[in-house]
Design a protein around this motif. Structure first.
Motif, PDB file in Angstrom:
ATOM      1  N   HIS A  33       0.863  -1.173   0.000  1.00 20.86           N
ATOM      2  CA  HIS A  33       0.000   0.000   0.000  1.00 20.86           C
ATOM      3  C   HIS A  33       0.907   1.232   0.000  1.00 20.86           C
ATOM      4  O   HIS A  33       1.435   1.635   1.046  1.00 20.86           O
ATOM      5  N   LEU A  34       1.091   1.814  -1.194  1.00 19.50           N
ATOM      6  CA  LEU A  34       2.055   2.900  -1.351  1.00 19.50           C
ATOM      7  C   LEU A  34       1.741   4.110  -0.487  1.00 19.50           C
ATOM      8  O   LEU A  34       2.645   4.704   0.102  1.00 19.50           O
ATOM      9  N   GLU A  35       0.472   4.486  -0.401  1.00 20.48           N
ATOM     10  CA  GLU A  35       0.131   5.663   0.402  1.00 20.48           C
ATOM     11  C   GLU A  35       0.456   5.437   1.879  1.00 20.48           C
ATOM     12  O   GLU A  35       0.957   6.323   2.553  1.00 20.48           O
ATOM     13  N   LYS A  36       0.159   4.251   2.379  1.00 22.19           N
ATOM     14  CA  LYS A  36       0.474   3.931   3.772  1.00 22.19           C
ATOM     15  C   LYS A  36       1.982   3.930   3.973  1.00 22.19           C
ATOM     16  O   LYS A  36       2.492   4.467   4.958  1.00 22.19           O
ATOM     17  N   LEU A  37       2.710   3.351   3.031  1.00 24.41           N
ATOM     18  CA  LEU A  37       4.165   3.307   3.116  1.00 24.41           C
ATOM     19  C   LEU A  37       4.736   4.722   3.087  1.00 24.41           C
ATOM     20  O   LEU A  37       5.613   5.055   3.880  1.00 24.41           O
ATOM     21  N   ARG A  38       4.207   5.560   2.212  1.00 30.83           N
ATOM     22  CA  ARG A  38       4.665   6.956   2.151  1.00 30.83           C
ATOM     23  C   ARG A  38       4.362   7.699   3.447  1.00 30.83           C
ATOM     24  O   ARG A  38       5.145   8.526   3.885  1.00 30.83           O
ATOM     25  N   SER A  39       3.225   7.386   4.067  1.00 27.42           N
ATOM     26  CA  SER A  39       2.873   8.072   5.308  1.00 27.42           C
ATOM     27  C   SER A  39       3.826   7.688   6.449  1.00 27.42           C
ATOM     28  O   SER A  39       3.987   8.443   7.401  1.00 27.42           O
ATOM     29  N   LEU A  40       4.445   6.519   6.348  1.00 22.57           N
ATOM     30  CA  LEU A  40       5.409   6.099   7.359  1.00 22.57           C
ATOM     31  C   LEU A  40       6.765   6.764   7.163  1.00 22.57           C
ATOM     32  O   LEU A  40       7.586   6.761   8.062  1.00 22.57           O
ATOM     33  N   LEU A  41       6.969   7.358   5.982  1.00 20.52           N
ATOM     34  CA  LEU A  41       8.236   8.013   5.662  1.00 20.52           C
ATOM     35  C   LEU A  41       7.985   9.463   5.247  1.00 20.52           C
ATOM     36  O   LEU A  41       8.246   9.849   4.119  1.00 20.52           O
ATOM     37  N   PRO A  42       7.490  10.296   6.148  1.00 19.35           N
ATOM     38  CA  PRO A  42       7.061  11.641   5.764  1.00 19.35           C
ATOM     39  C   PRO A  42       8.191  12.552   5.277  1.00 19.35           C
ATOM     40  O   PRO A  42       7.960  13.441   4.475  1.00 19.35           O
ATOM     41  N   ASP A  43       9.410  12.354   5.722  1.00 19.05           N
ATOM     42  CA  ASP A  43      10.505  13.239   5.336  1.00 19.05           C
ATOM     43  C   ASP A  43      11.244  12.764   4.088  1.00 19.05           C
ATOM     44  O   ASP A  43      12.210  13.386   3.664  1.00 19.05           O
ATOM     45  N   THR A  44      10.796  11.668   3.516  1.00 20.46           N
ATOM     46  CA  THR A  44      11.465  11.114   2.347  1.00 20.46           C
ATOM     47  C   THR A  44      10.864  11.716   1.082  1.00 20.46           C
ATOM     48  O   THR A  44       9.669  11.598   0.843  1.00 20.46           O
ATOM     49  N   PRO A  45      11.694  12.369   0.261  1.00 18.52           N
ATOM     50  CA  PRO A  45      11.146  12.932  -0.978  1.00 18.52           C
ATOM     51  C   PRO A  45      10.772  11.820  -1.958  1.00 18.52           C
ATOM     52  O   PRO A  45      11.442  10.798  -2.027  1.00 18.52           O
ATOM     53  N   VAL A  46       9.708  12.036  -2.683  1.00 21.58           N
ATOM     54  CA  VAL A  46       9.284  11.073  -3.695  1.00 21.58           C
ATOM     55  C   VAL A  46       9.913  11.501  -5.008  1.00 21.58           C
ATOM     56  O   VAL A  46       9.657  12.591  -5.513  1.00 21.58           O
ATOM     57  N   VAL A  47      10.785  10.664  -5.516  1.00 24.63           N
ATOM     58  CA  VAL A  47      11.500  10.963  -6.748  1.00 24.63           C
ATOM     59  C   VAL A  47      10.980  10.041  -7.842  1.00 24.63           C
ATOM     60  O   VAL A  47      10.999   8.824  -7.674  1.00 24.63           O
ATOM     61  N   PRO A  48      10.504  10.613  -8.946  1.00 26.25           N
ATOM     62  CA  PRO A  48      10.013   9.745 -10.012  1.00 26.25           C
ATOM     63  C   PRO A  48      11.163   8.926 -10.595  1.00 26.25           C
ATOM     64  O   PRO A  48      12.275   9.418 -10.730  1.00 26.25           O
ATOM     65  N   ILE A  49      10.879   7.677 -10.908  1.00 23.68           N
ATOM     66  CA  ILE A  49      11.910   6.804 -11.449  1.00 23.68           C
ATOM     67  C   ILE A  49      12.036   7.032 -12.953  1.00 23.68           C
ATOM     68  O   ILE A  49      11.054   7.303 -13.636  1.00 23.68           O
ATOM     69  N   ASP A  50      13.243   6.967 -13.429  1.00 21.04           N
ATOM     70  CA  ASP A  50      13.535   7.107 -14.844  1.00 21.04           C
ATOM     71  C   ASP A  50      12.858   5.956 -15.599  1.00 21.04           C
ATOM     72  O   ASP A  50      13.005   4.792 -15.206  1.00 21.04           O
ATOM     73  N   PRO A  51      12.106   6.226 -16.662  1.00 18.15           N
ATOM     74  CA  PRO A  51      11.404   5.158 -17.390  1.00 18.15           C
ATOM     75  C   PRO A  51      12.329   4.040 -17.872  1.00 18.15           C
ATOM     76  O   PRO A  51      11.938   2.878 -17.868  1.00 18.15           O
ATOM     77  N   GLN A  52      13.550   4.377 -18.268  1.00 20.83           N
ATOM     78  CA  GLN A  52      14.478   3.338 -18.713  1.00 20.83           C
ATOM     79  C   GLN A  52      14.884   2.433 -17.552  1.00 20.83           C
ATOM     80  O   GLN A  52      14.975   1.221 -17.695  1.00 20.83           O
ATOM     81  N   LYS A  53      15.131   3.035 -16.379  1.00 27.54           N
ATOM     82  CA  LYS A  53      15.474   2.232 -15.202  1.00 27.54           C
ATOM     83  C   LYS A  53      14.290   1.371 -14.781  1.00 27.54           C
ATOM     84  O   LYS A  53      14.452   0.223 -14.403  1.00 27.54           O
ATOM     85  N   ASP A  54      13.077   1.941 -14.846  1.00 22.68           N
ATOM     86  CA  ASP A  54      11.880   1.197 -14.487  1.00 22.68           C
ATOM     87  C   ASP A  54      11.731  -0.024 -15.383  1.00 22.68           C
ATOM     88  O   ASP A  54      11.473  -1.130 -14.903  1.00 22.68           O
ATOM     89  N   HIS A  55      11.922   0.158 -16.687  1.00 24.94           N
ATOM     90  CA  HIS A  55      11.830  -0.958 -17.631  1.00 24.94           C
ATOM     91  C   HIS A  55      12.895  -2.015 -17.323  1.00 24.94           C
ATOM     92  O   HIS A  55      12.607  -3.207 -17.301  1.00 24.94           O
ATOM     93  N   PHE A  56      14.113  -1.575 -17.040  1.00 28.66           N
ATOM     94  CA  PHE A  56      15.207  -2.491 -16.723  1.00 28.66           C
ATOM     95  C   PHE A  56      14.896  -3.300 -15.470  1.00 28.66           C
ATOM     96  O   PHE A  56      15.029  -4.521 -15.447  1.00 28.66           O
ATOM     97  N   ILE A  57      14.424  -2.629 -14.425  1.00 33.23           N
ATOM     98  CA  ILE A  57      14.114  -3.298 -13.157  1.00 33.23           C
ATOM     99  C   ILE A  57      12.985  -4.302 -13.350  1.00 33.23           C
ATOM    100  O   ILE A  57      13.069  -5.442 -12.915  1.00 33.23           O
ATOM    101  N   ARG A  58      11.908  -3.887 -14.006  1.00 33.28           N
ATOM    102  CA  ARG A  58      10.771  -4.785 -14.216  1.00 33.28           C
ATOM    103  C   ARG A  58      11.149  -5.989 -15.073  1.00 33.28           C
ATOM    104  O   ARG A  58      10.736  -7.110 -14.791  1.00 33.28           O
ATOM    105  N   THR A  59      11.942  -5.760 -16.121  1.00 30.50           N
ATOM    106  CA  THR A  59      12.349  -6.859 -17.003  1.00 30.50           C
ATOM    107  C   THR A  59      13.159  -7.886 -16.233  1.00 30.50           C
ATOM    108  O   THR A  59      12.902  -9.091 -16.311  1.00 30.50           O
ATOM    109  N   HIS A  60      14.128  -7.426 -15.444  1.00 28.63           N
ATOM    110  CA  HIS A  60      14.952  -8.355 -14.686  1.00 28.63           C
ATOM    111  C   HIS A  60      14.179  -9.010 -13.543  1.00 28.63           C
ATOM    112  O   HIS A  60      14.385 -10.175 -13.245  1.00 28.63           O
TER     113      HIS A  60
END
Length: 72
Positions: A33-60
């Protein structure tokens, strides 16, 4: 949590389950549950993942999980 022990990973997952950020489904798949997880880490910035890295991670991950007989 790369390079960590199985005990540490299990302990962390148990904490997240108690906080209802992670739910184990039938068959062993994990629902995060991403929203719940984010609420547990309030000081952590949310950084969008690079689409190429996302594809690489998902493929592997899919290749690993197919060989490991579990779902991504």
């Amino acid at each position: 949590m790369l390079g960590t022990t199985r005990e540490t990973v299990n302990r962390t997952i148990q904490k997240l389950k108690k906080q209802q950020a992670v739910v184990m489904a039938q068959g062993g798949s994990m629902h995060i549950h991403l929203e719940k997880l984010r609420s547990l880490l309030p000081d952590t910035p949310v950084v969008p993942i690079d689409p190429q890295k996302d594809h690489f991670i998902r493929t592997h991950a899919q290749a690993c999980c197919v060989r490991g007989c579990h779902e991504v």
